[in-house]
Design an enzyme around this catalytic site. Structure first.
Site, PDB file in Angstrom:
ATOM      1  N   ASN A 330     -10.151  -2.609  -4.542  1.00  0.00           N
ATOM      2  CA  ASN A 330      -9.076  -1.823  -5.150  1.00  0.00           C
ATOM      3  C   ASN A 330      -8.276  -2.673  -6.145  1.00  0.00           C
ATOM      4  O   ASN A 330      -7.045  -2.744  -6.100  1.00  0.00           O
ATOM      5  CB  ASN A 330      -8.151  -1.252  -4.064  1.00  0.00           C
ATOM      6  CG  ASN A 330      -7.452   0.023  -4.506  1.00  0.00           C
ATOM      7  OD1 ASN A 330      -7.619   0.468  -5.641  1.00  0.00           O
ATOM      8  ND2 ASN A 330      -6.654   0.594  -3.627  1.00  0.00           N
ATOM      9  N   HIS A 366       0.738   5.207   0.578  1.00  0.00           N
ATOM     10  CA  HIS A 366      -0.417   5.831   1.217  1.00  0.00           C
ATOM     11  C   HIS A 366      -0.027   7.014   2.095  1.00  0.00           C
ATOM     12  O   HIS A 366      -0.808   7.951   2.256  1.00  0.00           O
ATOM     13  CB  HIS A 366      -1.185   4.805   2.059  1.00  0.00           C
ATOM     14  CG  HIS A 366      -2.115   3.953   1.265  1.00  0.00           C
ATOM     15  ND1 HIS A 366      -1.755   2.735   0.750  1.00  0.00           N
ATOM     16  CD2 HIS A 366      -3.407   4.158   0.880  1.00  0.00           C
ATOM     17  CE1 HIS A 366      -2.783   2.209   0.092  1.00  0.00           C
ATOM     18  NE2 HIS A 366      -3.795   3.055   0.152  1.00  0.00           N
TER      19      HIS A 366
END
Length: 473
Positions: A330, A366
């Site tokens: 990521n 998140h």
């Protein structure tokens, strides 16, 4: 307008997507997401064949393609992704840089969190909050880039070389902003990229004439993406969370449980890797991924097409410490966190505190479930221990001897086993999200990660320092 067509077939109950989802054992939203990710590649081919020579149509093409994709996946809920875009466009016109950053940050994070509260369940949900994650980071980064551009014009503050590359001295028009947000390769799952990159791309600052070069690179990434998607499908049939939550799992040996959990995590991450490889392939095929030129082994300047890369495969697969995972996995989100959160917290005067707040932001980004916070707490304590441990033992003669002889091979195997096992430990809460589930798995693993990493500063570190000191004496 393929998305609109498939949506119409769905409303008429004649779409093949639900049937195909049942055949492959997945959900309809997940299959629609995969179809959208794969569709970006032929869009790129069509763009270069029919659109690229018409400057006035480029941005319009991206807007139409992105909105079509958004409607196909989320229907009228796509309006949630438009609202923050309109807000930052208006705020940029009326607010100076610093206040625009504050408003953009607070508004987008609040909107995202409310979205989580309304839509999130214990399962892996594919709703409008998925692209909103990407959108939130893009808009926050955009507001910071506009602020940096304001600083450049005033000339009263020095910017880093990285900030200079993304700073904006002119705000984007509304149509450019919409095209930037809905760029079809990156709208759904990323990667994120700066508006400066998008603007340079639209204004012919990238060598799009080198089709034969980046077509080859794009095809390579596409093949890798498909391969990782297949590996994920095979892996999750063998290693799955449902088994780890069962009574049967507890009947196996503790060593087996740790290995199983580690291999489950490794294959579970392939889901993200395959998506990033597929989106990167379409980004390269569009020509958006240009990243300057470098000399090859023969001293010839060669164009680089890794500007939208979100995964470093070799570093990930051969990782022997958790820093390797952070460096390879990521990448664009990690770059955002480093440039726009961690470095902006420099005023705190403590890098550990800055790192902690950065990880807290990523957990909040998140979602609101406890598993996200546990995972990023795990990352914090593991990296904290690894860095201090390495700084101590790397100065010893024993360490240098181990890595200069054949002993380095069993050492590599041992460290590889360590990273796989404790990546599994770290990732369990992220996947199951709710406390009762990740606590069940941690109980089955006898809380080994806590026993290894938490006592480092007060138990293991003093003992190790004392041992090294005696050896040195």
């Amino acid at each position: 307008m393929w998305g609109l067509t498939l949506s119409l077939l769905g409303y008429l109950n004649i779409s093949p997507v639900p049937y195909l989802a049942d055949c492959v054992g997945t959900t309809e939203p997940a299959l629609k997401l995969l179809i959208s990710i794969l569709a970006a590649y032929p869009m790129a081919v069509m763009y270069h064949r029919y659109i690229v020579t018409h400057n006035n149509l480029r941005n319009i093409f991206f807007i139409i393609a992105g909105l079509d994709m958004a409607f196909y996946n989320f229907g009228l809920s796509m309006v949630h992704n438009l609202i923050p875009t309109i807000v930052i466009y208006v705020s940029t016109m009326f607010l100076p840089g610093k206040f625009n950053v504050i408003l953009t940050f607070v508004f987008n994070m609040a909107y995202l969190l409310i979205g989580y509260i309304v839509t999130e369940s214990e399962d892996y949900d594919i709703t409008w909050t998925m692209p909103h994650c990407v959108l939130t980071l893009k808009l926050i980064a955009l507001s910071f880039d506009l602020w940096d551009g304001e600083k450049m014009l005033k000339g009263n503050e020095r910017l880093s070389e990285t900030n200079k590359k993304t700073a904006l001295v002119k705000a984007p028009s509304f149509s450019e902003l919409i095209g930037f947000i809905y760029f079809p390769s990156c709208f759904l799952v990323g990667p994120i990229f700066s508006f400066r990159r998008y603007s340079d791309y639209l204004n012919d600052k990238f060598p799009l004439h080198e089709k034969h070069v980046y077509n080859k690179v794009a095809m390579k990434r596409l093949v890798q993406g498909v391969a990782y998607l297949i590996a994920f499908q095979v892996g999750v049939t063998i290693f799955n969370m449902k088994y780890m939550l069962s009574e049967e799992f507890l009947e196996t040996s503790i060593f087996y449980r740790h290995i199983y959990c580690g291999l489950w995590a490794h294959f579970a991450l392939y889901k993200y890797i395959s998506c990033w490889l597929l989106t990167e392939a379409s980004c390269i095929r569009f020509g958006l991924s240009y990243n300057g030129s470098e000399k090859d082994g023969n001293g010839v300047m060669v164009s680089q097409w890794d500007g939208c890369s979100n995964i470093k495969l070799l570093r990930f697969e051969f990782a022997t410490k958790f820093q390797h995972y952070i460096d390879s996995f990521n990448c664009n989100t990690n770059h955002f966190a480093a440039e726009y959160i961690y470095k902006r917290l420099k005023f705190l005067g403590n890098r550990h505190l800055s790192q902690l707040f950065t990880l807290l932001f990523l957990a909040l980004w998140h979602g609101i479930r406890s598993g996200y916070y546990m995972t990023f707490f795990n990352e914090f304590i593991i990296i904290f221990m690894e860095k201090e441990l390495e700084s101590i033992i790397s100065k010893t003669a024993t360490y240098r001897w181990l890595w200069s002889t054949y002993a380095k091979y069993p050492m590599y195997v041992l460290l590889k086993l360590y990273t796989i096992v404790f990546m599994g430990w770290s990732l369990v809460p992220f996947d199951v999200k709710v406390f009762s589930k990740w606590w069940t798995v941690y109980s089955a693993l006898y809380f080994s990660g806590f026993l290894l990493f938490l006592p480092w500063a007060i138990v293991y570190k003093p003992l190790l320092l004392n041992l090294v000191r005696k050896k040195s004496d």
